[in-house]
Design a protein around this motif. Structure first.
Motif, mmCIF file in Angstrom:
data_model
loop_
_atom_site.group_PDB
_atom_site.id
_atom_site.type_symbol
_atom_site.label_atom_id
_atom_site.label_comp_id
_atom_site.label_asym_id
_atom_site.label_seq_id
_atom_site.Cartn_x
_atom_site.Cartn_y
_atom_site.Cartn_z
ATOM 1 N N LEU A 31 33.360 24.324 32.049
ATOM 2 C CA LEU A 31 34.559 23.606 31.654
ATOM 3 C C LEU A 31 35.048 22.744 32.800
ATOM 4 N N ALA A 32 35.552 21.581 32.457
ATOM 5 C CA ALA A 32 36.100 20.691 33.477
ATOM 6 C C ALA A 32 37.440 21.235 33.934
ATOM 7 N N GLY A 33 37.701 21.114 35.195
ATOM 8 C CA GLY A 33 38.967 21.608 35.726
ATOM 9 C C GLY A 33 38.943 21.600 37.231
ATOM 10 N N GLY A 34 40.020 22.083 37.817
ATOM 11 C CA GLY A 34 40.124 22.109 39.258
ATOM 12 C C GLY A 34 39.309 23.229 39.866
ATOM 13 N N ASP A 35 39.366 23.284 41.165
ATOM 14 C CA ASP A 35 38.628 24.290 41.897
ATOM 15 C C ASP A 35 39.200 25.683 41.604
ATOM 16 N N GLU A 36 38.291 26.627 41.398
ATOM 17 C CA GLU A 36 38.706 27.998 41.132
ATOM 18 C C GLU A 36 39.092 28.668 42.444
ATOM 19 N N GLY A 37 40.347 29.070 42.548
ATOM 20 C CA GLY A 37 40.803 29.742 43.752
ATOM 21 C C GLY A 37 40.452 31.217 43.728
ATOM 22 N N ARG A 38 40.760 31.885 44.831
ATOM 23 C CA ARG A 38 40.459 33.298 44.928
ATOM 24 C C ARG A 38 41.336 34.107 43.983
ATOM 25 N N PHE A 39 40.863 35.306 43.663
ATOM 26 C CA PHE A 39 41.652 36.230 42.865
ATOM 27 C C PHE A 39 42.786 36.797 43.727
ATOM 28 N N TRP A 40 43.951 36.963 43.119
ATOM 29 C CA TRP A 40 45.107 37.491 43.839
ATOM 30 C C TRP A 40 45.077 39.006 43.844
ATOM 31 N N SER A 41 45.339 39.571 44.996
ATOM 32 C CA SER A 41 45.389 41.019 45.133
ATOM 33 C C SER A 41 46.748 41.537 44.678
ATOM 34 N N ALA A 42 46.736 42.709 44.078
ATOM 35 C CA ALA A 42 47.995 43.313 43.629
ATOM 36 C C ALA A 42 48.849 43.803 44.799
ATOM 37 N N PRO A 123 34.810 33.657 43.258
ATOM 38 C CA PRO A 123 35.078 33.133 41.904
ATOM 39 C C PRO A 123 33.839 32.445 41.333
ATOM 40 N N MET A 124 33.601 32.646 40.046
ATOM 41 C CA MET A 124 32.474 32.037 39.360
ATOM 42 C C MET A 124 32.954 30.859 38.515
ATOM 43 N N ARG A 125 31.998 30.010 38.117
ATOM 44 C CA ARG A 125 32.356 28.875 37.266
ATOM 45 C C ARG A 125 32.906 29.384 35.940
ATOM 46 N N ARG A 126 33.942 28.703 35.475
ATOM 47 C CA ARG A 126 34.594 29.132 34.237
ATOM 48 C C ARG A 126 33.912 28.473 33.047
ATOM 49 N N THR A 127 33.452 29.299 32.102
ATOM 50 C CA THR A 127 32.843 28.805 30.868
ATOM 51 C C THR A 127 33.718 29.052 29.652
ATOM 52 N N GLN A 128 34.765 29.864 29.805
ATOM 53 C CA GLN A 128 35.745 30.108 28.743
ATOM 54 C C GLN A 128 37.133 29.862 29.315
ATOM 55 N N THR A 129 37.986 29.249 28.508
ATOM 56 C CA THR A 129 39.313 28.903 29.010
ATOM 57 C C THR A 129 40.151 30.125 29.355
ATOM 58 N N ASP A 130 39.954 31.228 28.645
ATOM 59 C CA ASP A 130 40.793 32.403 28.844
ATOM 60 C C ASP A 130 40.084 33.521 29.589
ATOM 61 N N VAL A 131 38.966 33.227 30.225
ATOM 62 C CA VAL A 131 38.204 34.257 30.933
ATOM 63 C C VAL A 131 37.889 33.760 32.337
ATOM 64 N N ARG A 132 38.190 34.598 33.318
ATOM 65 C CA ARG A 132 37.796 34.327 34.699
ATOM 66 C C ARG A 132 36.843 35.410 35.149
ATOM 67 N N ALA A 133 35.810 35.007 35.852
ATOM 68 C CA ALA A 133 34.805 35.964 36.313
ATOM 69 C C ALA A 133 34.649 35.830 37.816
ATOM 70 N N GLY A 134 34.298 36.941 38.442
ATOM 71 C CA GLY A 134 34.070 36.954 39.885
ATOM 72 C C GLY A 134 32.871 37.819 40.209
ATOM 73 N N LEU A 135 32.298 37.558 41.365
ATOM 74 C CA LEU A 135 31.105 38.273 41.808
ATOM 75 C C LEU A 135 31.365 38.807 43.211
ATOM 76 N N HIS A 136 31.120 40.101 43.400
ATOM 77 C CA HIS A 136 31.315 40.697 44.710
ATOM 78 C C HIS A 136 30.319 40.108 45.701
#
Length: 214
Positions: A31-42, A123-136
């Motif tokens: 999906l086109a969009g801006g750069d995927e930033g890091r996941f926020w820690s709780a 962060p991984m490339r986003r292929t769904q608008t409502d799903v974010r994926a990450g890889l350790h």
């Protein structure tokens, strides 16, 4: 003998709609969009510690104020604290130490609130608008190491992976080092693309001969 009159049945070929199929190994659409930033820690532990300290401090002050309102003497620690704050000058060593500790704790909390954390998840490339994926990072480094040891001539591999760079150090016990390095560059570049990261790290490959024993 009567014969039924009717038109002969005709067969008409209906149009067929076919869905274009993609190869099984085709990458998912990005999906086109801006750069995927890091996941926020709780930040559950710092938040719990700060909340506990605030609750204990507020409880002490509330109890002391309630006692004073009930015409009871103020607690001894508050009287001594008020006297120390009134008598000690601002350039006193203990006042400076306490102010430094408070400033350091406040700066630490500001940094925790303003930074995302979770540096170990890429962060991984986003292929769904409502799903974010990450890889350790450890898993991504393991994938690169497994791909690197498959190259002919590679004896051992060490991979250090960050968000910006993949540093690969390989030991080759046969073949020319330039040939091994070229194969590693091609293989690892393909492997990094296959990881599907939003920001693929730059690749750095070093190849050497094994050290002499003894």
């Amino acid at each position: 003998m009567s014969e039924s009159q009717g038109s002969e049945g005709t067969t008409q070929r209906l149009p067929v709609l076919e869905k274009a199929t993609e190869p099984d190994n085709a990458p998912p659409p990005v999906l086109a969009g801006g750069d995927e930033g890091r996941f926020w820690s709780a930040r559950r532990v710092p938040a719990a510690v700060v909340a506990l300290l605030l609750m204990v401090t507020a409880g002490f002050f509330l109890y002391d104020i309630t006692a004073v309102r009930a015409e009871q003497p103020a607690m001894r620690w508050r009287r001594e604290l008020a006297a120390q704050l009134a008598e000690r000058p601002l350039d006193d060593i203990w006042v400076l130490v306490g102010a430094g500790i408070a400033a350091a704790l406040g700066g630490w909390l500001i940094v925790l609130a303003a930074t995302p954390g979770l540096r170990g998840i890429l962060p991984m490339r986003r292929t769904q608008t409502d799903v974010r994926a990450g890889l350790h990072r450890e898993a991504a480094a393991l994938v690169l190491r497994d791909r690197a040891v498959e190259v002919s001539g590679v004896q051992s591999v060490r991979v250090h992976l960050t968000r910006a760079k993949a540093d690969v150090a390989a030991v080759s016990h046969f073949r020319e080092l330039d040939d091994v390095r070229a194969d590693l560059d091609a293989t690892l570049a393909e492997a990094i693309t296959g990881l599907g990261l939003a920001r693929p790290p730059a690749l750095s490959v070093r190849v050497r001969r094994p050290g002499k024993k003894g």
